[in-house]
Design a protein around this motif. Structure first.
Motif, PDB file in Angstrom:
ATOM      1  N   VAL A   1       2.046  -0.104   2.358  1.00 39.27           N
ATOM      2  CA  VAL A   1       1.715  -0.082   3.653  1.00 39.27           C
ATOM      3  C   VAL A   1       3.224   0.103   4.517  1.00 39.27           C
ATOM      4  N   LEU A   2       4.137  -0.527   4.368  1.00 37.29           N
ATOM      5  CA  LEU A   2       5.409  -0.254   4.925  1.00 37.29           C
ATOM      6  C   LEU A   2       5.795   1.470   4.570  1.00 37.29           C
ATOM      7  N   ARG A   3       5.714   1.845   3.176  1.00 36.34           N
ATOM      8  CA  ARG A   3       5.843   3.232   3.087  1.00 36.34           C
ATOM      9  C   ARG A   3       5.099   4.080   4.173  1.00 36.34           C
ATOM     10  N   ASP A   4       3.925   3.759   4.117  1.00 37.42           N
ATOM     11  CA  ASP A   4       3.086   4.576   4.908  1.00 37.42           C
ATOM     12  C   ASP A   4       3.395   4.677   6.465  1.00 37.42           C
ATOM     13  N   GLU A   5       3.541   3.339   6.785  1.00 36.46           N
ATOM     14  CA  GLU A   5       4.034   3.330   8.277  1.00 36.46           C
ATOM     15  C   GLU A   5       5.535   4.143   8.548  1.00 36.46           C
ATOM     16  N   ALA A   6       6.540   4.020   7.534  1.00 37.67           N
ATOM     17  CA  ALA A   6       7.549   4.873   7.885  1.00 37.67           C
ATOM     18  C   ALA A   6       7.631   6.223   7.786  1.00 37.67           C
ATOM     19  N   LEU A   7       6.559   6.711   6.771  1.00 39.52           N
ATOM     20  CA  LEU A   7       6.388   8.018   6.824  1.00 39.52           C
ATOM     21  C   LEU A   7       5.683   8.669   8.082  1.00 39.52           C
ATOM     22  N   ALA A   8       4.672   7.706   8.822  1.00 39.66           N
ATOM     23  CA  ALA A   8       4.156   8.219   9.940  1.00 39.66           C
ATOM     24  C   ALA A   8       5.045   8.199  10.991  1.00 39.66           C
ATOM     25  N   VAL A   9       6.039   7.216  10.989  1.00 36.83           N
ATOM     26  CA  VAL A   9       7.058   7.209  12.010  1.00 36.83           C
ATOM     27  C   VAL A   9       7.982   8.623  11.909  1.00 36.83           C
ATOM     28  N   PHE A  10       8.325   8.938  10.758  1.00 39.99           N
ATOM     29  CA  PHE A  10       9.233  10.153  10.354  1.00 39.99           C
ATOM     30  C   PHE A  10       8.331  11.529  10.827  1.00 39.99           C
TER      31      PHE A  10
ATOM     32  N   VAL B   1       2.978  -4.860  -4.059  1.00 41.79           N
ATOM     33  CA  VAL B   1       3.018  -3.429  -4.132  1.00 41.79           C
ATOM     34  C   VAL B   1       2.009  -2.962  -3.030  1.00 41.79           C
ATOM     35  N   THR B   2       1.179  -3.693  -2.460  1.00 44.95           N
ATOM     36  CA  THR B   2       0.425  -3.341  -1.464  1.00 44.95           C
ATOM     37  C   THR B   2       1.175  -3.400  -0.194  1.00 44.95           C
ATOM     38  N   SER B   3       1.909  -4.291   0.138  1.00 45.93           N
ATOM     39  CA  SER B   3       2.588  -4.475   1.427  1.00 45.93           C
ATOM     40  C   SER B   3       3.825  -3.318   1.190  1.00 45.93           C
ATOM     41  N   ALA B   4       4.388  -2.835   0.170  1.00 44.55           N
ATOM     42  CA  ALA B   4       5.383  -1.953   0.008  1.00 44.55           C
ATOM     43  C   ALA B   4       4.739  -0.504   0.491  1.00 44.55           C
TER      44      ALA B   4
ATOM     45  N   MET C   1       4.886  -8.552 -14.625  1.00 38.85           N
ATOM     46  CA  MET C   1       5.040  -7.311 -13.905  1.00 38.85           C
ATOM     47  C   MET C   1       4.942  -7.643 -12.433  1.00 38.85           C
ATOM     48  N   SER C   2       4.249  -6.401 -11.887  1.00 35.85           N
ATOM     49  CA  SER C   2       4.715  -6.484 -10.449  1.00 35.85           C
ATOM     50  C   SER C   2       3.419  -7.124  -9.467  1.00 35.85           C
ATOM     51  N   ASP C   3       3.917  -7.779  -8.606  1.00 39.51           N
ATOM     52  CA  ASP C   3       2.596  -8.757  -7.864  1.00 39.51           C
ATOM     53  C   ASP C   3       1.881  -7.657  -7.032  1.00 39.51           C
TER      54      ASP C   3
END
Length: 94
Positions: A12-21, A7-10, A1-3
């Motif tokens: 974090v990246l998603r949350d950072e991108a959302l904050a920038v947006f 998943v955690t780093s993804a 399955m998923s590591d």
């Protein structure tokens, strides 16, 4: 399955991108607000007037000649009539 670390780093990246947006969205909202648009339009108009004034200062003779030509054009009929009367007086000897 998923590591789990992947998943955690993804996330974090998603949350950072959302904050920038969201930050960019707030900036865009501020830039298109009526007060800011009015302020930018006013600043642009002042800059254009300053530029026009600088050009006018550099080209006073050209502007004066153009203005005189326009006055001559608009008043060409009265000028012609006055010249005709003057020529008639000179010819008649008055």
């Amino acid at each position: 399955m998923s590591d789990p670390a992947l998943v955690t780093s993804a996330r974090v990246l998603r949350d950072e991108a959302l904050a920038v947006f969201k930050g960019d969205l707030e900036i865009a909202k501020l830039e298109i607000s009526p007060g800011r648009v009015k302020e930018r339009a006013f600043d642009e108009a002042v800059e254009m007037l300053d530029g026009a004034k600088a050009i006018a200062d550099e080209n006073r003779v050209v502007i004066g000649a153009t203005f005189a030509a326009l006055l001559g054009w608009f008043f060409r009929e009265p000028i012609r009539q006055m010249a005709d009367r003057l020529i008639d007086k000179v010819r008649s000897g008055d």
